[in-house]
Every structure is written in C-alpha cells, then in structure tokens.
Design an enzyme around this catalytic site. Structure first.
Site, mmCIF file in Angstrom:
data_model
loop_
_atom_site.group_PDB
_atom_site.id
_atom_site.type_symbol
_atom_site.label_atom_id
_atom_site.label_comp_id
_atom_site.label_asym_id
_atom_site.label_seq_id
_atom_site.Cartn_x
_atom_site.Cartn_y
_atom_site.Cartn_z
ATOM 1 N N PRO A 116 0.816 -1.215 0.000
ATOM 2 C CA PRO A 116 0.000 0.000 0.000
ATOM 3 C C PRO A 116 0.858 1.277 0.000
ATOM 4 O O PRO A 116 0.365 2.349 -0.336
ATOM 5 C CB PRO A 116 -0.798 -0.094 1.308
ATOM 6 N N ARG A 118 -0.996 -8.422 -21.536
ATOM 7 C CA ARG A 118 -1.762 -7.898 -22.675
ATOM 8 C C ARG A 118 -0.921 -6.997 -23.585
ATOM 9 O O ARG A 118 -1.289 -6.763 -24.731
ATOM 10 C CB ARG A 118 -2.985 -7.116 -22.181
ATOM 11 N N ASP A 142 -5.106 0.379 -28.297
ATOM 12 C CA ASP A 142 -4.551 1.659 -28.719
ATOM 13 C C ASP A 142 -5.471 2.802 -28.366
ATOM 14 O O ASP A 142 -5.036 3.822 -27.845
ATOM 15 C CB ASP A 142 -4.317 1.659 -30.224
HETATM 16 C C1 9D3 Z 1 -3.036 -0.542 9.107
HETATM 17 C C2 9D3 Z 1 -2.273 -0.236 7.918
HETATM 18 N N1 9D3 Z 1 -2.595 -1.126 6.758
HETATM 19 C C3 9D3 Z 1 -2.074 -0.421 5.565
HETATM 20 C C4 9D3 Z 1 -3.148 0.209 4.802
HETATM 21 C C5 9D3 Z 1 -1.978 -2.437 6.930
HETATM 22 C C6 9D3 Z 1 -2.013 -3.296 5.741
HETATM 23 C C7 9D3 Z 1 -3.221 -3.751 5.218
HETATM 24 C C8 9D3 Z 1 -3.247 -4.594 4.121
HETATM 25 C C9 9D3 Z 1 -0.854 -3.690 5.121
HETATM 26 C C10 9D3 Z 1 -0.884 -4.536 4.026
HETATM 27 C C11 9D3 Z 1 -2.079 -4.988 3.545
HETATM 28 C C12 9D3 Z 1 -2.103 -5.905 2.400
HETATM 29 N N2 9D3 Z 1 -2.135 -5.157 1.131
HETATM 30 C C13 9D3 Z 1 -1.219 -5.354 0.214
HETATM 31 O O1 9D3 Z 1 -0.334 -6.154 0.387
HETATM 32 C C14 9D3 Z 1 -1.285 -4.575 -1.007
HETATM 33 C C15 9D3 Z 1 -2.176 -3.567 -1.448
HETATM 34 C C16 9D3 Z 1 -3.328 -2.978 -0.848
HETATM 35 O O2 9D3 Z 1 -3.768 -3.306 0.261
HETATM 36 N N3 9D3 Z 1 -3.984 -2.002 -1.536
HETATM 37 C C17 9D3 Z 1 -3.600 -1.591 -2.766
HETATM 38 N N4 9D3 Z 1 -2.542 -2.099 -3.362
HETATM 39 C C18 9D3 Z 1 -1.855 -3.084 -2.699
HETATM 40 S S1 9D3 Z 1 -0.482 -3.822 -3.292
HETATM 41 C C19 9D3 Z 1 -0.315 -4.789 -1.966
#
Ligand code: 9D3
Length: 250
Positions: free
Chosen positions: A93, A158, A173
């Site tokens: 995130p 893709r 495109d």
């Molecule tokens: C309390 C803080 N959280 C962060 C927003 C903890 C947390 C929640 C969920 C940490 C990691 C995750 C798991 N998410 C991913 O691994 C992840 C992710 C996502 O949650 N949202 C958007 N893109 C991605 S890419 C990997």
C-alpha cells in the site's frame, strides 16, 4: 523467439496464481510461452518445524510482520536457480500507484520478481536490502499482495506482442490515448424502446468517429476529470477536442 519476460512471484498462497493459467487471452499466452510465470513459497525456505514466516512487531501494536530470513532465502533461491532476480518489486500500500504507463515501462525488464506481502507488513530490512520498487494498486485495503500481483501480470501480459489479436490491439490503442471509452451498442436496434443512437446506424464513419471521440471526452470529463488534464499535458487533445470541452463547460 521473443525474449519473453519472466515473472517470479514470492507468495505463501501460490495456488492463487493457478487462476492466471485458467483461461482467456492471458492463460493462452502462458501456454504459448509468450511469458513465463513461477511461484516461490517462503514457507519452503523456513528452518523450523512450524514453517514460520511471520512474527510480532517490535515496538508492539496489532498484526504480524513478515520475517526477513524466509523472504531473503527465497530470493536467494530465485537468484541461484534462475541466474538472477531481475527487478525486485514489492506489492504494498506504500508503493507508487500502478497504471498503464507504469505497466508499459516495466515491460523493458526481462525478469521481474514480485513479492506478495501478507499480514500487516514486511520487515523493513528486507525492503531496504532487496526491493527496487514498491507498487500499490490504489487507495484501498487488500488482504495481501497476490491480487495486486495478478492484476499487474494480467495488464503487462496484454502488452506483450502476440498476446492479443489484431482486433484487440487496436482497441487497446484507443484506450491508451488516455481517455475513457465511448459507449458501445450491438443488436437489437430497439430493446424495449431503448434505442441505439441514430448516428451509429448512418454508416458515415467520419461522423461516427467524431461522435465517439465526443462521447469519450464527455465520459472522461464526467467521471475522471483528472485524466483530461493528463491527456492535455501529454498533447493528446486536438483543437477540436478543446472546442468540444469548452462547449460542455470545462
Ligand atoms: C493498518 C495499515 N494497513 C495499511 C493500509 C496495513 C495493511 C493492510 C493490508 C498492510 C498490508 C495490507 C495488504 N495489502 C497489500 O499487500 C497490497 C495492497 C493494498 O492493500 N492495496 C492496494 N494495493 C496493494 S499492493 C499490496
């Protein structure tokens, strides 16, 4: 033979990636070896009987943290068995938000290793020591990196020459011109008194193209006005486009 890109994915849920093989255009591309996909499970690189990959956070707080050692051993295995790990990407995130341009840029790498986090976090030392790039799908919370990794692999696949037929490539495109798509219609012409716009029935292709372009601009202005600005900066908007946007009040 195309220098086909290889994805090596680190995940404690490798079965989730079976779905990529399952069907559709990307599954067929895998079968044809237009790209390669391997999964690596950090549990296979643990040393304790319980195959532990996570532990409590130093400093306290809720949630578990993925340990450095199983991740780093997995990465070493990838390097040993495949020669190298290529670009090392952590799905997180905290990452740079993924989009079509980033997908295109990443295609310049012959190999990408993707690390899917689970639990609350990955030990920062693993990130500092090994990760080249962190990528997020956007501002919402997933349960882990797997679905994000699959979305990225699907998007990039893709873009690989030969994965899409000519018809689909042309479609792509038009999407890559940076605007949202225009509405589409197929038979019947009249469905319970909902009609296909008359302009599409007229057979005047120049007029149809103008109408579709206006509909694209309209849809983009309505739900993604930020993309209008991006398209403008990239020089993708013509005088005609600008006049139309002015006429709808931009
Ligand atoms: C309390 C803080 N959280 C962060 C927003 C903890 C947390 C929640 C969920 C940490 C990691 C995750 C798991 N998410 C991913 O691994 C992840 C992710 C996502 O949650 N949202 C958007 N893109 C991605 S890419 C990997």
């Amino acid at each position: 033979m195309n220098q086909s890109i290889r994805f090596d994915v680190m995940t404690i849920f490798p079965e989730m990636f079976d779905i990529i093989h399952a069907g559709g255009v990307v599954g067929r591309a895998l079968e044809k070896q237009l790209f390669k996909l391997n999964t690596w499970n950090p549990r296979d690189y643990t040393t304790d009987n319980r195959k532990t990959v996570d532990d409590r956070a130093y400093g306290g707080g809720p949630g578990m943290v993925m340990m450095v050692e199983p991740l780093e051993k997995t990465l070493q295995a990838i390097k040993a068995l495949q020669g190298n790990a290529g670009l090392v990407v952590l799905l997180s995130p905290q990452g740079k938000v993924f989009n079509q341009d980033l997908a295109q840029d990443l295609l310049s790498h012959e190999q990408i290793t993707m690390i899917c986090g689970r639990y609350e976090a990955v030990d920062q030392r693993f990130i500092d020591r090994n990760v080249d790039l962190e990528i997020s799908l956007g501002d919402f919370v997933l349960s882990g990196g797997e679905i994000a990794a699959m979305a990225i692999i699907d998007t990039m696949a893709r873009l690989i020459p030969g994965v899409l037929g000519d018809k689909d490539s042309a479609l792509q495109d038009s999407f890559m011109e940076g605007l949202l798509d225009h509405p589409h219609y197929t038979r019947p012409e009249n469905y319970e008194n909902s009609f296909v716009p008359g302009v599409l029935l007229g057979g005047n292709h120049a007029i149809i193209e103008d109408w579709r372009r206006e509909q694209s601009l309209l849809a983009t202005q309505k739900s993604r006005p930020d993309l209008i600005e991006v398209a403008r900066k990239k020089g993708l908007l013509s005088k005609k486009d600008e006049l139309f946007l002015k006429s709808i009040g931009t």
